[in-house]
Design a protein around this motif. Structure first.
Motif, mmCIF file in Angstrom:
data_model
loop_
_atom_site.group_PDB
_atom_site.id
_atom_site.type_symbol
_atom_site.label_atom_id
_atom_site.label_comp_id
_atom_site.label_asym_id
_atom_site.label_seq_id
_atom_site.Cartn_x
_atom_site.Cartn_y
_atom_site.Cartn_z
ATOM 1 N N ALA A 169 -0.828 16.473 2.050
ATOM 2 C CA ALA A 169 -1.332 15.098 2.062
ATOM 3 C C ALA A 169 -2.461 14.931 1.053
ATOM 4 O O ALA A 169 -2.535 13.909 0.341
ATOM 5 C CB ALA A 169 -1.807 14.728 3.466
ATOM 6 N N ALA A 170 -3.328 15.924 0.969
ATOM 7 C CA ALA A 170 -4.433 15.858 0.007
ATOM 8 C C ALA A 170 -3.911 15.892 -1.425
ATOM 9 O O ALA A 170 -4.392 15.147 -2.302
ATOM 10 C CB ALA A 170 -5.395 17.034 0.236
ATOM 11 N N ARG A 216 0.589 4.121 -1.581
ATOM 12 C CA ARG A 216 -0.176 5.376 -1.495
ATOM 13 C C ARG A 216 -0.656 5.638 -0.074
ATOM 14 O O ARG A 216 -0.549 6.754 0.444
ATOM 15 C CB ARG A 216 -1.366 5.309 -2.446
ATOM 16 N N LEU A 217 -1.182 4.598 0.564
ATOM 17 C CA LEU A 217 -1.635 4.729 1.946
ATOM 18 C C LEU A 217 -0.487 5.138 2.856
ATOM 19 O O LEU A 217 -0.651 5.983 3.753
ATOM 20 C CB LEU A 217 -2.238 3.408 2.426
ATOM 21 N N ARG A 269 0.826 -1.207 0.000
ATOM 22 C CA ARG A 269 0.000 0.000 0.000
ATOM 23 C C ARG A 269 0.867 1.267 0.000
ATOM 24 O O ARG A 269 0.888 2.030 0.973
ATOM 25 C CB ARG A 269 -0.894 0.019 1.250
ATOM 26 N N ARG A 280 -3.426 8.634 -6.938
ATOM 27 C CA ARG A 280 -4.642 7.812 -6.993
ATOM 28 C C ARG A 280 -4.626 6.932 -8.242
ATOM 29 O O ARG A 280 -4.019 7.283 -9.251
ATOM 30 C CB ARG A 280 -5.873 8.692 -6.997
ATOM 31 N N ALA A 319 -2.406 12.519 -2.265
ATOM 32 C CA ALA A 319 -3.460 11.526 -2.459
ATOM 33 C C ALA A 319 -4.061 11.612 -3.850
ATOM 34 O O ALA A 319 -4.332 10.587 -4.498
ATOM 35 C CB ALA A 319 -4.558 11.721 -1.401
ATOM 36 N N VAL A 346 0.639 9.057 2.046
ATOM 37 C CA VAL A 346 -0.406 10.025 2.382
ATOM 38 C C VAL A 346 -0.635 10.047 3.897
ATOM 39 O O VAL A 346 -0.716 11.116 4.519
ATOM 40 C CB VAL A 346 -1.719 9.693 1.643
#
Length: 448
Positions: A440-441, A322-323, A320, A448, A444, A326
């Motif tokens: 962080a946004a 991306r997880l 993971r 994605r 993300a 972020v």
């Protein structure tokens, strides 16, 4: 010792010296100012000069590693770092100290970029992920031990002693460099001197404006001229890189969403951590009333997560990524924001939640995000990609450090002590926390 073990040992030991020299200078800053009679603006260059040189040289260093050979670039960088650090230890004047810090920063940049390129060329697949995970662990060890070791050295031997451990480690690396396997440079590759010059000049002027503006004022002709010149250099850099046959900063990498996302995350994390590592020791000493030893011990809550967590982050990254990145940026932002609830009468347990949250976010990604970014490009461009990635991170970190220093100086009236320092630090932490959540946004969305 086989070829892989030799390369890994040299790069890891070299990486360990980088956080030690950053945290060492930060802990030494209050004593250094008193001993050399330096004002706040001049003393800030002890840290900013190193970071500017590091960030501005990384793109050159990455290209040099590809053009001249990784071993040669790595060895030259380590040697220059040793020279600069030795000069720091014997400097009796703040101007000479700042020059020495610049030399050390250039050497650290060459060693960092060439070292990452050596790892990428020596290892592949899961072995590369493990190698960069170990790199993160060693960087974490340096961050964790740096404040404590440096605080003890300052208390027992004076501020000059903080430059000794990096010299010893780097001297050991130089002996290993003699045994490193030779690497051949690609035929026909050239260094983009115009692009590198535009970038370096632009970054230096931006930092000069940020550092000097609180003392001179935003309307000062020198500040306005510097700002306009910096904008001109940035525009010239973009135009040059678009036209160059072999650009130093391959703008095509900006189309690689994975590479860009990891670079933004790494820049945000270091933009949070490094300014606080630099100015928190001064706050804990001048406002909370700790000595250098105690300040270093308190900061273990901030730095210790970087020792064990990179290996955990490497496991998460395989499944993971991306997880991981972020979540790390968001958690770090929350940690910085929590510092706004601390003050002069706060004890360790009031600071601990903020330190642990920020440290955990950084620790999970230290070294790991480097491997993710370099793995997002082809092996033939690993050196250039490593240089660009580290440049993006160090540029963000350097600008954040200079901005935080400028804000603290402006909001506290140039006096990093008492209630004024507390108010200024709270304002800066609130702003950094909001910026981290925004970063962080953005990451993300990009990943994605």
């Amino acid at each position: 010792m086989n070829r892989r073990s030799l390369v890994l040992s040299a790069v890891l030991l070299s990486a360990l010296s980088v956080p030690l020299t950053i945290t060492g200078a930060s802990i030494a800053l209050p004593d250094l100012r008193r001993d050399l009679g330096a004002d706040l603006t001049t003393a800030q260059w002890v840290v900013n000069g190193y970071n500017v040189a590091f960030a501005a040289s990384l793109t050159f260093a990455g290209s040099l590693a590809d053009v001249l050979g990784r071993r040669r670039a790595f060895t030259a960088g380590v040697a220059l770092f040793v020279l600069g650090s030795l000069l720091c230890a014997v400097s009796g004047d703040v101007a000479l100290l700042n020059v020495a810090r610049v030399l050390a920063g250039v050497g650290a940049a060459a060693g960092t970029a060439a070292g990452a390129s050596l790892l990428a060329a020596t290892f592949d697949g899961p072995a590369r992920t493990r190698a960069f995970g170990l790199l993160g662990t060693l960087l974490g060890v340096g961050l964790a031990l740096g404040p404590t070791v440096s605080g003890h050295l300052v208390s027992t031997s004076g501020w000059r002693a903080v430059f000794v451990p990096p010299v010893v480690l780097s001297a050991l690396v130089l002996t290993l460099c003699l045994l490193l396997p030779r690497s051949t440079a690609p035929v026909g590759r050239r260094i983009d001197w115009p692009g590198g010059t535009f970038f370096t000049a632009g970054l230096v002027l931006v930092i000069v404006v940020l550092v000097e503006a609180p003392a001179l004022g935003l309307a000062d002709p020198l500040i306005l001229t510097g700002l306009l010149a910096a904008i001109g250099f940035v525009v010239g850099f973009v135009r040059t890189e678009r036209r160059a046959r072999e650009p130093m900063f391959d703008l095509g990498l900006l189309a690689n969403r994975r590479f860009v996302g990891y670079a933004v995350a790494a820049g945000a994390l270091m933009g949070l951590l490094v300014p606080l590592l630099v100015y928190l020791p001064s706050y804990l000493i001048a406002v909370v009333g700790l000595d250098s030893d105690a300040s270093g011990l308190w900061l273990l809550a901030l730095t210790l997560p970087s020792v064990a967590l990179p290996s955990v982050g490497a496991v998460i990254a395989r499944h993971r990524p991306r997880l991981l990145v972020v979540g790390a940026v968001a958690l770090s932002g929350v940690g910085v924001a929590l510092l706004t609830s601390t003050g002069r009468d706060s004890g360790f347990w009031e600071f601990a939640p903020a330190f642990l949250a920020l440290g955990t976010g950084v620790g999970l990604t230290t070294g790991v995000v480097d491997g993710l970014a370099v793995s997002a490009v082809g092996a033939e461009d690993a050196g250039t990609a490593a240089g660009i990635f580290n440049t993006a991170r160090l540029t963000t970190e350097t600008i954040a450090l200079a901005s935080v220093g400028a804000l603290l100086a402006a909001l506290s009236g140039g006096h990093l002590e008492g209630a004024g320092f507390t108010t200024a630090l709270h304002a800066v932490c609130a702003a950094l926390g909001l910026l981290a959540i925004g970063a962080a946004a953005v990451v993300a969305v990009i990943l994605r």
